[in-house]
Design an enzyme around this catalytic site. Sequence first.
Site, PDB file in Angstrom:
ATOM      1  N   GLU A  35       2.371  18.520 -11.362  1.00 47.00           N
ATOM      2  CA  GLU A  35       1.985  17.499 -12.338  1.00 47.00           C
ATOM      3  C   GLU A  35       0.596  17.827 -12.874  1.00 47.00           C
ATOM      4  O   GLU A  35      -0.081  16.973 -13.451  1.00 47.00           O
ATOM      5  CB  GLU A  35       2.064  16.100 -11.752  1.00 47.00           C
ATOM      6  CG  GLU A  35       1.253  15.855 -10.506  1.00 47.00           C
ATOM      7  CD  GLU A  35       1.342  14.414 -10.048  1.00 47.00           C
ATOM      8  OE1 GLU A  35       0.998  13.529 -10.833  1.00 47.00           O
ATOM      9  OE2 GLU A  35       1.753  14.186  -8.889  1.00 47.00           O
ATOM     10  N   CYS A  62       4.556  13.424  -7.797  1.00 43.34           N
ATOM     11  CA  CYS A  62       4.504  14.178  -6.527  1.00 43.34           C
ATOM     12  C   CYS A  62       5.892  14.488  -5.987  1.00 43.34           C
ATOM     13  O   CYS A  62       6.031  15.183  -4.973  1.00 43.34           O
ATOM     14  CB  CYS A  62       3.740  13.376  -5.485  1.00 43.34           C
ATOM     15  SG  CYS A  62       2.137  12.829  -6.059  1.00 43.34           S
ATOM     16  N   HIS A 110       5.113  11.945   2.215  1.00 41.33           N
ATOM     17  CA  HIS A 110       4.135  12.309   1.188  1.00 41.33           C
ATOM     18  C   HIS A 110       2.812  11.629   1.569  1.00 41.33           C
ATOM     19  O   HIS A 110       2.797  10.450   1.900  1.00 41.33           O
ATOM     20  CB  HIS A 110       4.618  11.819  -0.184  1.00 41.33           C
ATOM     21  CG  HIS A 110       3.546  11.873  -1.215  1.00 41.33           C
ATOM     22  ND1 HIS A 110       2.898  13.034  -1.524  1.00 41.33           N
ATOM     23  CD2 HIS A 110       2.984  10.905  -1.985  1.00 41.33           C
ATOM     24  CE1 HIS A 110       1.988  12.797  -2.460  1.00 41.33           C
ATOM     25  NE2 HIS A 110       2.019  11.505  -2.752  1.00 41.33           N
TER      26      HIS A 110
HETATM   27  N1  CAA Z   1     -14.274   1.141   8.110  1.00 43.71           N
HETATM   28  C1  CAA Z   1     -12.950   1.352   8.347  1.00 43.71           C
HETATM   29  N2  CAA Z   1     -11.976   1.083   7.428  1.00 43.71           N
HETATM   30  C2  CAA Z   1     -12.363   0.585   6.239  1.00 43.71           C
HETATM   31  C3  CAA Z   1     -13.708   0.353   5.936  1.00 43.71           C
HETATM   32  C4  CAA Z   1     -14.695   0.645   6.925  1.00 43.71           C
HETATM   33  N3  CAA Z   1     -15.992   0.443   6.721  1.00 43.71           N
HETATM   34  N4  CAA Z   1     -13.754  -0.119   4.675  1.00 43.71           N
HETATM   35  C5  CAA Z   1     -12.487  -0.197   4.211  1.00 43.71           C
HETATM   36  N5  CAA Z   1     -11.650   0.239   5.164  1.00 43.71           N
HETATM   37  C6  CAA Z   1     -10.201   0.366   5.080  1.00 43.71           C
HETATM   38  C7  CAA Z   1      -9.524  -0.794   4.385  1.00 43.71           C
HETATM   39  O1  CAA Z   1      -9.300  -1.865   5.277  1.00 43.71           O
HETATM   40  C8  CAA Z   1      -8.254  -0.138   3.903  1.00 43.71           C
HETATM   41  O2  CAA Z   1      -7.337  -0.014   4.959  1.00 43.71           O
HETATM   42  P1  CAA Z   1      -5.933  -0.854   4.933  1.00 43.71           P
HETATM   43  O3  CAA Z   1      -5.263  -0.477   3.638  1.00 43.71           O
HETATM   44  O4  CAA Z   1      -5.226  -0.344   6.137  1.00 43.71           O
HETATM   45  O5  CAA Z   1      -6.340  -2.281   4.970  1.00 43.71           O
HETATM   46  C9  CAA Z   1      -8.705   1.276   3.566  1.00 43.71           C
HETATM   47  O6  CAA Z   1      -9.932   1.487   4.248  1.00 43.71           O
HETATM   48  C10 CAA Z   1      -8.935   1.483   2.081  1.00 43.71           C
HETATM   49  O7  CAA Z   1      -9.796   0.476   1.651  1.00 43.71           O
HETATM   50  P2  CAA Z   1      -9.526  -0.312   0.274  1.00 43.71           P
HETATM   51  O8  CAA Z   1      -8.119  -0.809   0.256  1.00 43.71           O
HETATM   52  O9  CAA Z   1     -10.626  -1.274   0.049  1.00 43.71           O
HETATM   53  O10 CAA Z   1      -9.668   0.951  -0.698  1.00 43.71           O
HETATM   54  P3  CAA Z   1      -9.815   0.994  -2.245  1.00 43.71           P
HETATM   55  O11 CAA Z   1      -9.152  -0.175  -2.898  1.00 43.71           O
HETATM   56  O12 CAA Z   1     -11.242   1.225  -2.555  1.00 43.71           O
HETATM   57  O13 CAA Z   1      -8.995   2.344  -2.600  1.00 43.71           O
HETATM   58  C11 CAA Z   1      -6.826   3.354  -2.876  1.00 43.71           C
HETATM   59  C12 CAA Z   1      -7.846   2.788  -1.875  1.00 43.71           C
HETATM   60  C13 CAA Z   1      -6.220   2.190  -3.669  1.00 43.71           C
HETATM   61  C14 CAA Z   1      -5.748   4.080  -2.100  1.00 43.71           C
HETATM   62  C15 CAA Z   1      -7.559   4.330  -3.842  1.00 43.71           C
HETATM   63  O14 CAA Z   1      -8.108   5.395  -3.117  1.00 43.71           O
HETATM   64  C16 CAA Z   1      -6.617   4.904  -4.915  1.00 43.71           C
HETATM   65  O15 CAA Z   1      -6.411   4.293  -5.954  1.00 43.71           O
HETATM   66  N6  CAA Z   1      -6.079   6.127  -4.658  1.00 43.71           N
HETATM   67  C17 CAA Z   1      -5.159   6.790  -5.638  1.00 43.71           C
HETATM   68  C18 CAA Z   1      -3.774   6.208  -5.598  1.00 43.71           C
HETATM   69  C19 CAA Z   1      -3.018   6.532  -4.331  1.00 43.71           C
HETATM   70  O16 CAA Z   1      -3.343   7.455  -3.603  1.00 43.71           O
HETATM   71  N7  CAA Z   1      -1.979   5.741  -4.062  1.00 43.71           N
HETATM   72  C20 CAA Z   1      -1.115   6.006  -2.920  1.00 43.71           C
HETATM   73  C21 CAA Z   1       0.339   5.649  -3.190  1.00 43.71           C
HETATM   74  S1  CAA Z   1       0.890   6.411  -4.713  1.00 43.71           S
HETATM   75  C22 CAA Z   1       1.353   7.992  -4.259  1.00 43.71           C
HETATM   76  O17 CAA Z   1       1.522   8.276  -3.126  1.00 43.71           O
HETATM   77  C23 CAA Z   1       1.473   9.007  -5.338  1.00 43.71           C
HETATM   78  C24 CAA Z   1       0.254   9.842  -5.399  1.00 43.71           C
HETATM   79  O18 CAA Z   1       0.164  10.856  -4.727  1.00 43.71           O
HETATM   80  C25 CAA Z   1      -0.849   9.412  -6.243  1.00 43.71           C
END
Ligand code: CAA
Length: 403
Positions: free
Chosen positions: A80, A112, A234
Amino acid sequence: MPRCGIHDISLATTHYVLDHATLARQQGVPVEKYHRGLGQEAMSIAADDEDVVTLAATAAAPVLRRHGTERLRTLILATETGIDQSKAAGLPLHPLLDLPPTTRVVELKQACYAATAALQFAVGLITRDPAQQVLVIASDIARYDLDTPAEATQGAGAAAILVSADPAVAELGPVTGVYSADVMDFWRPNHRATPIVDGKLSITAYLDAVRHAYADYRRRGGHDLAEFGAFCYHQPFTRMAHKAHRHLLESAGAPPEDHDIDAAVAATTRYNRVIGNSYTASLYLALAALLDQPDDLTGTPIALLSYGSGCVAEFFSATPVPGYREHLRTDANRDAVDARKPIGYDRYRTLHETPPPTGRYVPDAETAGPYRLAAVTNDIRTYEATENRRVATYSVNSGSRGE
Ligand code: CAA
């Protein structure tokens, strides 16, 4: 029907690595969010002279050196991170890898997921003619906008998989479960270098797809969850594998303990934890990590869950065959990870902000890998084989070879 599956699997990743401690420091985020929350320690970063073609060539070259090309009839490159909207990214591999002109070459896209479609298409071709082999290459560079939550889930890598009858590594199970739906969780319109992502929706869309794909798999006579020795998911970030497995077990009415989940997925995360998201390659990096660990998995069904945003998911299985360990590339895979050079934050940011090469562009000479993007002239990419210190130069346009 012939027994079909993975005859060889080889990995590649980039020249550079950025660790999450550096990223967290720059972003003012507690590093534990990345280490524990996302399950990521580092991510591969492409050098200026690396792209999906150089990564694909690096992954595929050892496979072709071992098996030759006599039986190769098809090359499917799943990505992609395409470099052209018309021409398949597999075609520059012709001169780089000395592919026979009698090889059918196509590029496949569905986020993916596409490498899994390629595997299934390969099985179809081989079922028609078991003498043929198909080279499936998954190659991707995951880049998100700077200073966004998604930035920590970047990465890059490639997996080259030779698919064959009577496979030497793992047989693919005949039953697969599929799920598709139109979801706007992650997409990249043609004019954009980085995707648009709804992170939270992407996670729920992934989890829904896992459940539905497994339900379809079961309806078609697939294994019960208890029959699998391990689960490869994945891994956009490795904690996603834990989330997915928990969701699958809960939806099957078997609420798990944390140690059950660790036992099922921990061995699959070793490479992705330090490489990051490699999109199409991620699932196959997870499989390679599992196969590369010391336990003998001969005859043990392994569950594979492929997810591509948008979305398509597939649940299927692979079973390692007797003697598979002799055909693995464990040392080379680990070397590819260990050989990466730490990149400073400033250089990382400059590389990220450099627009995709168009028109005329001479990339910095950076990669220590065996292939590099040498120039872009009149929108024609020229690649070099750098093994033996740049003895060969190939023009993508003419396929000619210079010295
Ligand atoms: N210590 C330990 N853990 C902590 C922490 C700390 N100080 N602060 C936060 N965390 C944890 C949170 O609790 C959370 O865990 P849980 O989900 O188990 O509750 C984790 O860290 C992530 O924190 P947030 O949810 O607050 O993270 P975020 O909103 O800032 O971003 C994300 C996370 C949404 C995945 C972001 O990185 C993102 O948008 N990534 C791209 C999209 C993606 O990867 N999606 C995955 C599914 S789609 C897919 O698989 C296709 C693909 O390849 C893209």
